[in-house]
Design an enzyme around this catalytic site. Structure first.
Site, PDB file in Angstrom:
ATOM      1  N   ILE A  36       0.824  -1.215   0.000  1.00 15.08           N
ATOM      2  CA  ILE A  36       0.000   0.000   0.000  1.00 15.08           C
ATOM      3  C   ILE A  36       0.858   1.265   0.000  1.00 15.08           C
ATOM      4  O   ILE A  36       0.399   2.333  -0.398  1.00 15.08           O
ATOM      5  CB  ILE A  36      -0.959  -0.030   1.217  1.00 15.08           C
ATOM      6  N   GLY A  96      12.325  -2.931  11.502  1.00 13.97           N
ATOM      7  CA  GLY A  96      11.285  -2.310  10.688  1.00 13.97           C
ATOM      8  C   GLY A  96      10.055  -3.166  10.473  1.00 13.97           C
ATOM      9  O   GLY A  96       9.176  -2.796   9.689  1.00 13.97           O
ATOM     10  N   HIS A 103       6.096 -12.082   5.982  1.00 12.18           N
ATOM     11  CA  HIS A 103       5.908 -11.575   4.615  1.00 12.18           C
ATOM     12  C   HIS A 103       7.258 -11.259   4.006  1.00 12.18           C
ATOM     13  O   HIS A 103       8.179 -10.790   4.678  1.00 12.18           O
ATOM     14  CB  HIS A 103       5.007 -10.336   4.595  1.00 12.18           C
TER      15      HIS A 103
HETATM   16  P1  5GP Z   1       7.000  -4.571   7.452  1.00 11.79           P
HETATM   17  O1  5GP Z   1       7.221  -3.144   7.834  1.00 11.79           O
HETATM   18  O2  5GP Z   1       6.251  -5.320   8.554  1.00 11.79           O
HETATM   19  O3  5GP Z   1       8.219  -5.309   6.990  1.00 11.79           O
HETATM   20  O4  5GP Z   1       6.065  -4.540   6.181  1.00 11.79           O
HETATM   21  C1  5GP Z   1       4.684  -4.332   6.256  1.00 11.79           C
HETATM   22  C2  5GP Z   1       4.273  -3.733   4.940  1.00 11.79           C
HETATM   23  O5  5GP Z   1       2.866  -3.821   4.843  1.00 11.79           O
HETATM   24  C3  5GP Z   1       4.636  -2.246   4.799  1.00 11.79           C
HETATM   25  O6  5GP Z   1       5.505  -2.099   3.681  1.00 11.79           O
HETATM   26  C4  5GP Z   1       3.291  -1.572   4.605  1.00 11.79           C
HETATM   27  O7  5GP Z   1       3.339  -0.509   3.665  1.00 11.79           O
HETATM   28  C5  5GP Z   1       2.400  -2.702   4.135  1.00 11.79           C
HETATM   29  N1  5GP Z   1       1.005  -2.544   4.502  1.00 11.79           N
HETATM   30  C6  5GP Z   1       0.519  -2.154   5.703  1.00 11.79           C
HETATM   31  N2  5GP Z   1      -0.828  -2.144   5.686  1.00 11.79           N
HETATM   32  C7  5GP Z   1      -1.192  -2.572   4.439  1.00 11.79           C
HETATM   33  C8  5GP Z   1      -2.479  -2.775   3.809  1.00 11.79           C
HETATM   34  O8  5GP Z   1      -3.545  -2.601   4.386  1.00 11.79           O
HETATM   35  N3  5GP Z   1      -2.449  -3.196   2.516  1.00 11.79           N
HETATM   36  C9  5GP Z   1      -1.279  -3.406   1.839  1.00 11.79           C
HETATM   37  N4  5GP Z   1      -1.383  -3.801   0.579  1.00 11.79           N
HETATM   38  N5  5GP Z   1      -0.063  -3.225   2.403  1.00 11.79           N
HETATM   39  C10 5GP Z   1      -0.033  -2.820   3.689  1.00 11.79           C
END
Ligand code: 5GP
Ligand code: ZN
Length: 117
Positions: A36, A96, A103
């Site tokens: 997103i 982060g 994921h």
């Molecule tokens: P992290 O920071 O945990 O490695 O990655 C989580 C990712 O999920 C972030 O890059 C963030 O932009 C993405 N993200 C968070 N909420 C949503 C959502 O509701 N939909 C989508 N498609 N991505 C999301």
């Protein structure tokens, strides 16, 4: 229970179709959808359908799904016509991680620096 869907997990809700996402590819065990808040021209998240908090927990419990995740990411990279790309598992808030459902980030379409910030 480990691996079961969690009511309060954003990515479990995306797997269940309860929150919309731009899905680019789905397999029996994984889903890939656009981030997103993209950090590169291509920024796709590849997630297992089963819930584990991070990549290490997923790998310990479900090695074949972990392999599916990596293969699926490679297939998406090919479909996105990426010659070079980066795969990232942020693990722990200090690195982060903000969503605690394992994921894999697939980033490409621009130059990448090393080491990452
Ligand atoms: P992290 O920071 O945990 O490695 O990655 C989580 C990712 O999920 C972030 O890059 C963030 O932009 C993405 N993200 C968070 N909420 C949503 C959502 O509701 N939909 C989508 N498609 N991505 C999301
Ligand atoms: Zn989850």
């Amino acid at each position: 229970m480990a691996g079961e869907p969690q009511d309060d997990c954003l990515f479990c809700k995306i797997v269940a179709g309860r929150i919309p996402a731009t899905v680019v590819k789905e397999t029996e065990t994984t889903v890939a959808f656009r981030d997103i808040n993209p950090q590169a021209p291509t920024h796709v998240l590849v997630i297992p359908k089963v819930h584990y908090a991070d990549a290490a927990e997923l790998a310990a419990a479900e090695p074949s799904v972990t392999a599916d995740l990596l293969r699926h990411a490679g297939e998406v990279a090919t479909e996105e016509k990426l010659e070079s790309y980066r795969l990232v598992f942020n693990t722990g808030s200090g690195a982060g991680q903000t969503v605690f459902h394992a994921h894999l980030h697939l980033l490409g379409g621009r130059g990448m620096h090393w080491p990452p910030g």
